[in-house]
Design a protein around this motif. Structure first.
Motif, PDB file in Angstrom:
ATOM      1  N   PHE A  94       0.827  -1.202   0.000  1.00 26.75           N
ATOM      2  CA  PHE A  94       0.000   0.000   0.000  1.00 26.75           C
ATOM      3  C   PHE A  94       0.862   1.251   0.000  1.00 26.75           C
ATOM      4  O   PHE A  94       0.653   2.164  -0.801  1.00 26.75           O
ATOM      5  CB  PHE A  94      -0.942   0.009   1.211  1.00 26.75           C
ATOM      6  CG  PHE A  94      -1.712   1.288   1.352  1.00 26.75           C
ATOM      7  CD1 PHE A  94      -2.861   1.514   0.598  1.00 26.75           C
ATOM      8  CD2 PHE A  94      -1.284   2.293   2.205  1.00 26.75           C
ATOM      9  CE1 PHE A  94      -3.573   2.708   0.707  1.00 26.75           C
ATOM     10  CE2 PHE A  94      -1.975   3.486   2.329  1.00 26.75           C
ATOM     11  CZ  PHE A  94      -3.124   3.690   1.574  1.00 26.75           C
ATOM     12  N   ILE A 110      -5.402   5.156  -4.881  1.00 26.23           N
ATOM     13  CA  ILE A 110      -5.598   5.394  -3.458  1.00 26.23           C
ATOM     14  C   ILE A 110      -6.928   6.117  -3.262  1.00 26.23           C
ATOM     15  O   ILE A 110      -7.210   7.108  -3.934  1.00 26.23           O
ATOM     16  CB  ILE A 110      -4.454   6.247  -2.875  1.00 26.23           C
ATOM     17  CG1 ILE A 110      -3.096   5.609  -3.173  1.00 26.23           C
ATOM     18  CG2 ILE A 110      -4.653   6.476  -1.373  1.00 26.23           C
ATOM     19  CD1 ILE A 110      -2.928   4.196  -2.675  1.00 26.23           C
ATOM     20  N   ASP A 127      -4.611   3.873   5.559  1.00 24.44           N
ATOM     21  CA  ASP A 127      -4.015   2.641   5.050  1.00 24.44           C
ATOM     22  C   ASP A 127      -5.000   1.488   5.277  1.00 24.44           C
ATOM     23  O   ASP A 127      -6.076   1.697   5.854  1.00 24.44           O
ATOM     24  CB  ASP A 127      -2.628   2.417   5.668  1.00 24.44           C
ATOM     25  CG  ASP A 127      -2.630   1.979   7.126  1.00 24.44           C
ATOM     26  OD1 ASP A 127      -3.693   1.636   7.688  1.00 24.44           O
ATOM     27  OD2 ASP A 127      -1.531   1.978   7.720  1.00 24.44           O
TER      28      ASP A 127
END
Length: 123
Positions: free
Chosen positions: A21, A89, A107
């Motif tokens: 990530f 994202i 996250d």
């Protein structure tokens, strides 16, 4: 004497997922070391930053997702929003406040980040 903040531990539940990530966000993967069966240390640094984050096994005893208010600063919030979105994202819309413009993201564990464009001091 200088006291430089250089490393912040971010608790995660799945080190590989979190590393992927943060690399997707654009952080540089600086180190990934398995020290022992109990310790794996992964250091990631946002581009242009003097401060890094550490994720891993045995790095923090805090609950995964418990860190809120992590913040990075950019010079162009529209470009940052566009870049993060292009990287896949999920970010908030741009929020303008008297002290700057922000986008927010988390996250996979829920650790919360703000991206801020600071209002110039002479404005």
């Amino acid at each position: 004497m200088d006291f430089k903040l250089e490393l912040i531990a971010v608790p995660v539940s799945d080190v590989d997922r979190a590393k992927a990530f943060y690399v997707q966000v654009g952080f540089n993967a600086d180190h990934d070391h398995v020290v022992s069966d109990e310790i794996r240390f992964v250091q990631l640094t946002p581009p242009g930053s003097a401060c890094s984050i550490a994720i891993g096994k045995g790095v923090s005893d805090a609950a995964p997702g418990s860190v809120k208010g992590l913040q990075v600063v950019v010079t162009d919030i529209e470009a940052a929003h566009k870049e993060l979105t292009a990287r896949g994202i999920e970010v908030s819309e741009i929020q303008d406040m008297p002290w700057g413009s922000f986008v927010f993201f988390s996250d996979p564990d829920g650790n919360g980040w703000a991206v801020q464009q600071i209002v110039p001091r002479n404005a």
